[in-house]
Scaffold this motif. Sequence first.
Motif, PDB file in Angstrom:
ATOM      1  N   GLN A 124     -14.489  -2.287  -1.261  1.00 24.27           N
ATOM      2  CA  GLN A 124     -14.007  -1.830   0.030  1.00 24.27           C
ATOM      3  C   GLN A 124     -13.828  -3.039   1.144  1.00 24.27           C
ATOM      4  OE1 GLN A 124     -13.141   1.160   1.420  1.00 24.27           O
ATOM      5  NE2 GLN A 124     -12.877   0.204   3.265  1.00 24.27           N
ATOM      6  N   LEU A 125     -14.833  -4.102   1.104  1.00 27.40           N
ATOM      7  CA  LEU A 125     -14.638  -5.065   1.933  1.00 27.40           C
ATOM      8  C   LEU A 125     -13.656  -6.014   1.761  1.00 27.40           C
ATOM      9  CD1 LEU A 125     -18.739  -5.917   1.896  1.00 27.40           C
ATOM     10  CD2 LEU A 125     -17.154  -4.921   3.955  1.00 27.40           C
ATOM     11  N   LEU A 126     -13.166  -6.105   0.487  1.00 24.73           N
ATOM     12  CA  LEU A 126     -11.726  -6.948   0.243  1.00 24.73           C
ATOM     13  C   LEU A 126     -10.543  -6.127   0.794  1.00 24.73           C
ATOM     14  CD1 LEU A 126     -12.766  -8.526  -3.163  1.00 24.73           C
ATOM     15  CD2 LEU A 126     -12.866  -9.526  -0.800  1.00 24.73           C
ATOM     16  N   ASP A 127     -10.677  -4.833   0.605  1.00 27.57           N
ATOM     17  CA  ASP A 127      -9.250  -4.016   1.110  1.00 27.57           C
ATOM     18  C   ASP A 127      -9.114  -4.268   2.652  1.00 27.57           C
ATOM     19  OD1 ASP A 127      -7.222  -2.587   1.287  1.00 27.57           O
ATOM     20  OD2 ASP A 127      -8.677  -0.560   0.655  1.00 27.57           O
ATOM     21  N   GLN A 128      -8.149  -4.806   3.073  1.00 26.10           N
ATOM     22  CA  GLN A 128      -8.003  -4.979   4.540  1.00 26.10           C
ATOM     23  C   GLN A 128      -7.118  -3.862   4.866  1.00 26.10           C
ATOM     24  OE1 GLN A 128      -9.631  -7.032   6.337  1.00 26.10           O
ATOM     25  NE2 GLN A 128     -10.840  -7.443   4.362  1.00 26.10           N
ATOM     26  N   GLY A 129      -6.579  -3.011   3.992  1.00 31.22           N
ATOM     27  CA  GLY A 129      -5.620  -1.755   4.438  1.00 31.22           C
ATOM     28  C   GLY A 129      -4.158  -2.384   4.663  1.00 31.22           C
ATOM     29  N   GLN A 130      -3.869  -3.360   4.318  1.00 35.31           N
ATOM     30  CA  GLN A 130      -2.504  -3.680   4.566  1.00 35.31           C
ATOM     31  C   GLN A 130      -1.731  -2.710   3.509  1.00 35.31           C
ATOM     32  OE1 GLN A 130      -2.859  -7.911   3.023  1.00 35.31           O
ATOM     33  NE2 GLN A 130      -3.832  -8.414   4.937  1.00 35.31           N
ATOM     34  N   LYS A 131      -0.529  -2.700   4.337  1.00 32.15           N
ATOM     35  CA  LYS A 131       0.488  -1.627   3.896  1.00 32.15           C
ATOM     36  C   LYS A 131       1.344  -2.336   3.116  1.00 32.15           C
ATOM     37  CE  LYS A 131       0.111   2.118   7.039  1.00 32.15           C
ATOM     38  NZ  LYS A 131       0.813   3.119   7.919  1.00 32.15           N
ATOM     39  N   PHE A 168     -22.925  -2.237  -0.554  1.00 31.31           N
ATOM     40  CA  PHE A 168     -22.253  -0.792  -0.332  1.00 31.31           C
ATOM     41  C   PHE A 168     -22.458  -0.287   0.818  1.00 31.31           C
ATOM     42  CE2 PHE A 168     -23.007   3.760  -0.737  1.00 31.31           C
ATOM     43  CZ  PHE A 168     -21.649   4.187  -1.108  1.00 31.31           C
ATOM     44  N   LEU A 169     -23.537  -0.400   1.679  1.00 28.69           N
ATOM     45  CA  LEU A 169     -23.657  -0.014   3.258  1.00 28.69           C
ATOM     46  C   LEU A 169     -22.684  -0.998   4.068  1.00 28.69           C
ATOM     47  CD1 LEU A 169     -27.649   0.514   3.347  1.00 28.69           C
ATOM     48  CD2 LEU A 169     -25.749   2.175   3.368  1.00 28.69           C
ATOM     49  N   ARG A 201     -15.901   3.463   7.449  1.00 30.01           N
ATOM     50  CA  ARG A 201     -15.911   4.321   8.737  1.00 30.01           C
ATOM     51  C   ARG A 201     -15.019   3.656   9.557  1.00 30.01           C
ATOM     52  NH1 ARG A 201     -21.284   4.960  12.578  1.00 30.01           N
ATOM     53  NH2 ARG A 201     -20.284   6.788  13.802  1.00 30.01           N
ATOM     54  N   ARG A 202     -15.014   2.480   9.942  1.00 26.50           N
ATOM     55  CA  ARG A 202     -13.954   1.998  10.830  1.00 26.50           C
ATOM     56  C   ARG A 202     -12.524   2.321  10.659  1.00 26.50           C
ATOM     57  NH1 ARG A 202     -17.082  -3.559  11.257  1.00 26.50           N
ATOM     58  NH2 ARG A 202     -16.406  -3.424   9.173  1.00 26.50           N
ATOM     59  N   ARG A 203     -12.317   2.510   9.185  1.00 29.40           N
ATOM     60  CA  ARG A 203     -11.027   2.775   8.753  1.00 29.40           C
ATOM     61  C   ARG A 203     -10.831   4.182   8.772  1.00 29.40           C
ATOM     62  NH1 ARG A 203      -9.658   0.029   3.625  1.00 29.40           N
ATOM     63  NH2 ARG A 203      -7.841   1.022   3.997  1.00 29.40           N
ATOM     64  N   ARG A 204     -11.835   5.073   8.991  1.00 23.32           N
ATOM     65  CA  ARG A 204     -11.893   6.288   8.845  1.00 23.32           C
ATOM     66  C   ARG A 204     -11.534   7.023   7.274  1.00 23.32           C
ATOM     67  NH1 ARG A 204      -9.199   6.107  14.386  1.00 23.32           N
ATOM     68  NH2 ARG A 204     -10.852   6.615  15.749  1.00 23.32           N
ATOM     69  N   ILE A 205     -12.233   6.375   6.571  1.00 20.00           N
ATOM     70  CA  ILE A 205     -12.024   6.866   5.022  1.00 20.00           C
ATOM     71  C   ILE A 205     -13.438   7.083   4.717  1.00 20.00           C
ATOM     72  CG2 ILE A 205      -9.659   5.853   4.661  1.00 20.00           C
ATOM     73  CD1 ILE A 205     -10.882   3.370   3.477  1.00 20.00           C
TER      74      ILE A 205
END
Length: 115
Positions: A97-104, A18-19, A26-30
Amino acid sequence: MTYLLMSTPFVGVGLVVFLLGALHARRRRITRRYFSSWAATTIVLLILTAIFDNVMMAAGFFDYGTEQISGVRLLLMPVEDFLYPIAGALLLAGVWQLLDQGQKRPPAKTTRSSR
């Protein structure tokens, strides 16, 4: 061995993941969305655990030995039963969260109507 002692490694691993997910958020600002979605999920899981564990224990499906629990109960269920959904929610939120790479996703194709 007590249920509290058996649950400790699961909660520990869940907390570490979780941490790590929180650092990623935090890096993704969410960060706010990460923590609020985890909190909402955890609250729902705790409520469902309290309801269904008490119902199943009242129906006689299972019970805990008095030597393996702290003795603190919420109605029929021992409070240690809450550690499992907490560990699961911590682990799931972190892994998600770790698997979500924020790909659009590519934009949906739109069709133009002919006049």
